[in-house]
Structures are given as structure tokens and as C-alpha cells.
Scaffold this active site. Structure first.
Site, PDB file in Angstrom:
ATOM      1  N   SER B 133       0.811  -1.345  -0.144  1.00 44.79           N
ATOM      2  CA  SER B 133       0.030   0.066   0.002  1.00 44.79           C
ATOM      3  C   SER B 133       0.892   1.211   0.033  1.00 44.79           C
ATOM      4  O   SER B 133       1.722   1.375  -0.824  1.00 44.79           O
ATOM      5  CB  SER B 133      -0.906   0.055   1.284  1.00 44.79           C
ATOM      6  OG  SER B 133      -2.119   0.998   0.955  1.00 44.79           O
ATOM      7  N   HIS B 175      -3.814  -1.017  -4.160  1.00 41.01           N
ATOM      8  CA  HIS B 175      -5.203  -1.183  -4.240  1.00 41.01           C
ATOM      9  C   HIS B 175      -6.070  -0.975  -5.718  1.00 41.01           C
ATOM     10  O   HIS B 175      -7.013  -0.492  -6.129  1.00 41.01           O
ATOM     11  CB  HIS B 175      -6.087  -0.059  -3.155  1.00 41.01           C
ATOM     12  CG  HIS B 175      -5.423  -0.200  -1.828  1.00 41.01           C
ATOM     13  ND1 HIS B 175      -5.798  -1.240  -1.055  1.00 41.01           N
ATOM     14  CD2 HIS B 175      -4.359   0.350  -1.241  1.00 41.01           C
ATOM     15  CE1 HIS B 175      -5.234  -1.098   0.242  1.00 41.01           C
ATOM     16  NE2 HIS B 175      -4.217   0.002  -0.048  1.00 41.01           N
ATOM     17  N   GLU B 202      -4.947  -5.594  -4.604  1.00 45.36           N
ATOM     18  CA  GLU B 202      -4.959  -6.059  -2.994  1.00 45.36           C
ATOM     19  C   GLU B 202      -4.587  -7.431  -2.787  1.00 45.36           C
ATOM     20  O   GLU B 202      -4.885  -8.300  -3.706  1.00 45.36           O
ATOM     21  CB  GLU B 202      -6.182  -5.774  -2.350  1.00 45.36           C
ATOM     22  CG  GLU B 202      -6.513  -4.267  -2.135  1.00 45.36           C
ATOM     23  CD  GLU B 202      -7.909  -3.813  -1.502  1.00 45.36           C
ATOM     24  OE1 GLU B 202      -8.591  -4.837  -1.096  1.00 45.36           O
ATOM     25  OE2 GLU B 202      -8.179  -2.758  -1.316  1.00 45.36           O
TER      26      GLU B 202
END
Lengths: 279, 279
Positions: B133, B175, B202
């Protein structure tokens, strides 16, 4: 077959919440048909509520300047075979196909005298053809019928069928940005690398003019997906899996794009699309 | 500089709702670091709740087999300059950077002795580097900091900053499928055609192994965007507008992709990415 005296213009519209919200698009369609006096027919066969569709398009086309616009409602295959229906096309300079469900449109119109009249009119008499949403999808030889692939390309997630056959070697998707359909289009092109993927945003239109010019009208963009160079393992993965896809070429044509002819990088993709119009 | 005895492996993870949901990814990271006994440091500086992050990663790394995993909390720039912090890297064979906010990570770590130690450790001692992330975005020389462009590429909609500088000539987004970030990545590449766009889903990771192999672990896919051939009018349109983009090349590498070396179509895109690791 006879070559048309004047080849047809094509307008591919990405759908709209309400026709009145796309005045630029409808205005351009009227212009492509020859101006306010040009007879235009609005085919509502894709919709289960054709009267409501016409109630929206009638004032919207009037506001766009069209003075000779009429509805062509087809509720049954018999309607699509009736001489009175076909006769409505005799004087038309434009056919605009509304939204709804492209499967319904093809189930009602496919293979009927009306279908023949549309093909002949567009190919031989140069009648301007436009379609929005379901009516856009149905313009091709091939059309998307259903399926999501919302987040990733996904083998087997999207279904196809036979469309009206006016545009060749392409697959058209609509409501493109608004419904995040890039992965649906990638899925279609992965399985059909020979077809140009054409994604059109809402209230937006791709115009393919008779002289080879291309332009984009409305607030959004048109996305073209070229799978001709694709390397993929699609044939070897199971349904529901994401295929490997190498070298997919993507083109984004925003509103205001106005090209006198397709640039070299688009020409081999778009030229075959129009071939069906001109034979 | 010294060449590393063993070049570093890199793992770019697309974020996860909970580390325990990505056991394949963490297991692979442990393996890349040298196995269960390899000392691994989890840098939590991107997060405002580092203790909670560690409470999630500690058992997840343990479940993945790691027996020598410790947290590296950095709450201030002083923390990132403290000899005790830097010393934690001395024996490490792996550094894993958690999610949070990449701007926070860089504001706390950028230019500090810890940053130097990370760079040196990865480049010269071949410490395996992973990030998820925000921690993935920050691996590059350049990083995305914020911005949406959710529906279409949009000039000026996405902001960039300086990252940790471990991967060159790329811009990493995470993501990716779940947040529909293809247009954000296209926006970044339109403005920076020299950078490889790397979008990671993800619970999924792109692994760049020291021997040049590439693989994808986890349920999703990695999307690469190559703007080197791009034709665009970005320089001429206003902020908020969709730019014309011709000939963007897109590659989708699904889970299970395992390539001993990048194929020809990816090699010129990926080779420069690793250059910063090896000098």
C-alpha cells in the site's frame, strides 16, 4: 452491391441518463443527417417502454433543431416485418437507435425486413446511423450482450452475440467510464484480439464521418483498445481467471478530438470497422 | 559504490485489508529474505497507529514462518535518526514497509540516517525490500501522493512526490483493481511517459527476483502501463481535462505469472526500474 452515392456517417453514443442532457450529441447527429429538414427515424425497439423513450427524444431532437423526426416503435417481430414499418425508412436521412437492451433489439429486429432495410439504407443510400447505449452496442457485427468483469479482465465473464452488422471487426461498449467498463472491454478484446474495442462515455459520441474524419462530441471520451499485438494465455486458463495480457494498446480520445483522418497508430484498427458500411 | 554480493529481491504489494488475508504474499516475502530464520524488520512509519499495525503483522509473519521478525516504529524524525533505530537494520535480511500514508512515511524518514541505511542495505547488502500500500508507493524514486481520476484520465488530478528511491523510472499504485485506479495510473503516465506505471491489486504482490525473474503472488493481478510510445496533447489542455492519449501499452500479469526473465515486450520497461537497486 451498389456503392452508396454518399457513404453513411456513423455516430456511436455512450448512453445518457436523459436525451436532453446530450444536446451537443443530438445536434451533431441532426447536422450529420443533413440539417433540420432531414427526416430522422428514432428506433425504440431496444426498450420495453418505447413511448416513454419517444417522449424524451421527441423534445430533445426538436431542441436540437430536427423538424422531421418520427418514432419507429417495434414491439414484435411482426411489427419489424410490416410494410408500414419499413416504409418509414424510405425517406429517412438518419436512423437513431435508442437505448434499452441490445438483446431485445436483436430479438425483435434481427433478420426481419426492417433489419434488411436498415442495412441497405445505410450501406447503399448513405443513411446516417446513430445508436446510443444498447443501440450503440448493436451497431456492430459482434456485440456485447452482458457480463461485468468490473475489477479485472476475467475469462468467460462477458457474453457476446450478433448485432445489426453495420460496423465490422469491433466490439462497442457504452456507459464506459461511468460504469468502469475498461476491464469488460479488455476481457472482450482478450478473447477476440481481432476486434477493435470501442468504449464510449455517457453523453458522448464517436463520430465516424463519411470522409474518414473522426471526432468526439460531448463531455467525456472514447477509449479504443487494440488487441492485435496481444500475447495472452487466455486459451489455457479456466473460466473466472484473469488472463495474462501483454501489449494491449489503449487510446483515449477526449471530447474535442477532431482528426481529418485516423493517425497512423489508429488507421489499421479503425479502417476495418467501416468496411461493412461500404460493401 | 560496491556492488551487492547478492542483489536485493523486491516485493511490491498492493495493500490488504488485514495482513492475515495475504498469507501467500508474506510467506513468499519470508522465503525471499532467506527463510524462517532470516531477520525481518517491519517499518510502520507510514501509519499513525504503528502499534496496531504491528499487532496485525506480528502474528501474520509468524504464521508465515518468520521466527525473527521485529517492528521498527518511527514516530518522529528523531526516531529515524537515532542510532538504535538504524542498528535494527544491521542484521536484517528483509525490510517490509507497512501501509498508511506514503507522505507521512517520507516526511518522517526521508533524508534521515534510517533512509540512508535502507538504501545502503538494499543496494549494497542485498537486503530484501518489500512494501505494501503506502509502503509500496514509496519504493520508487517517484511516488504518487494523492488524487483520484477515478473515471477518466484527468490532467492535474494526481499529485506526485519523492519516494525512498529504491526503484527507478516507475510510479507504483496499489489497491489497484479494487479502487478502479487504472485512470489514475494513466493520468500519471500521461504526464510522465518515461515512468513505468505499476498497478498492484490488493493481497497481491509483484516479485522482482535478484536473478531477473518476475512473478505475481496472491489472488489478483499486476497491471503495467507503458507510456514510452505515447502521443498526447497533455501539454496543451487545461487542468481537469481528459488528455488525448494514443498508443499507451498495457500489460496484465495475473496471479501465477512466473517468468524467468521479462519477455521482450516488458524488458525495456522493467530493466530501468531495477537500475537504482544495482548502483
Amino acid at each position: 452491391m451498389n456503392r452508396p452515392a454518399k457513404p453513411a456517417a456513423v455516430m456511436i453514443v455512450g448512453g445518457t441518463e436523459a436525451p436532453a442532457e446530450a444536446p451537443d450529441v443530438l445536434g451533431r447527429f441532426v447536422e450529420l443527417c443533413g440539417g433540420p429538414a432531414a427526416p430522422i427515424v428514432v428506433l425504440t425497439a431496444a426498450s420495453t417502454v418505447p413511448d416513454e423513450v419517444w417522449d424524451a427524444y421527441r423534445p430533445a431532437f426538436a431542441a436540437a433543431g430536427a423538424r422531421a423526426c418520427q418514432a419507429l416503435h417495434v414491439r414484435t417481430r411482426d411489427d419489424a416485418s410490416a410494410p408500414a414499418t419499413v416504409a418509414k425508412l424510405a425517406e429517412a436521412r438518419g436512423i437513431f437507435i435508442s437505448g434499452g437492451d441490445q438483446k431485445r433489439l436483436m430479438a425483435l429486429v434481427g433478420g426481419t425486413p426492417l433489419h434488411d432495410a436498415i442495412r441497405t439504407g445505410v450501406r447503399q443510400q448513405g443513411i446516417c446511423i446513430g445508436g446510443t447505449s444498447a443501440g450503440a452496442s448493436a451497431l456492430g457485427v459482434h456485440m456485447v450482450t452482458e457480463g461485468r468483469a468490473e475489477f479485472s479482465p476475467e475469462k468467460g465473464a462477458v457474453a457476446m452475440g450478433a448485432g445489426l452488422g453495420l460496423l465490422a471487426q469491433c466490439i462497442i461498449d457504452q456507459h464506459f467510464s461511468q460504469r468502469h467498463r475498461i476491464n469488460r472491454l479488455l476481457t472482450l478484446v482478450a478473447a477476440n484480439p481481432d476486434l477493435a474495442g470501442i468504449g464510449v462515455d455517457e453523453d458522448t459520441a464517436l463520430v465516424l464521418a463519411p470522409d474518414g474524419a473522426i471526432d468526439v462530441v460531448g463531455p467525456g471520451a472514447v477509449t479504443l483498445v487494440d488487441g492485435r499485438h496481444l500475447q495472452t494465455n487466455l486459451a489455457d486458463v479456466g473460466a473466472g481467471h484473469i488472463p495474462l495480457m501483454l501489449d494491449v494498446r489503449v487510446h483515449v480520445l477526449p471530447t474535442g478530438t477532431a482528426l481529418a483522418r485516423p493517425p497512423d497508430v489508429l488507421l489499421p484498427l479503425l479502417q476495418p470497422v467501416l468496411a461493412a458500411l461500404n460493401h
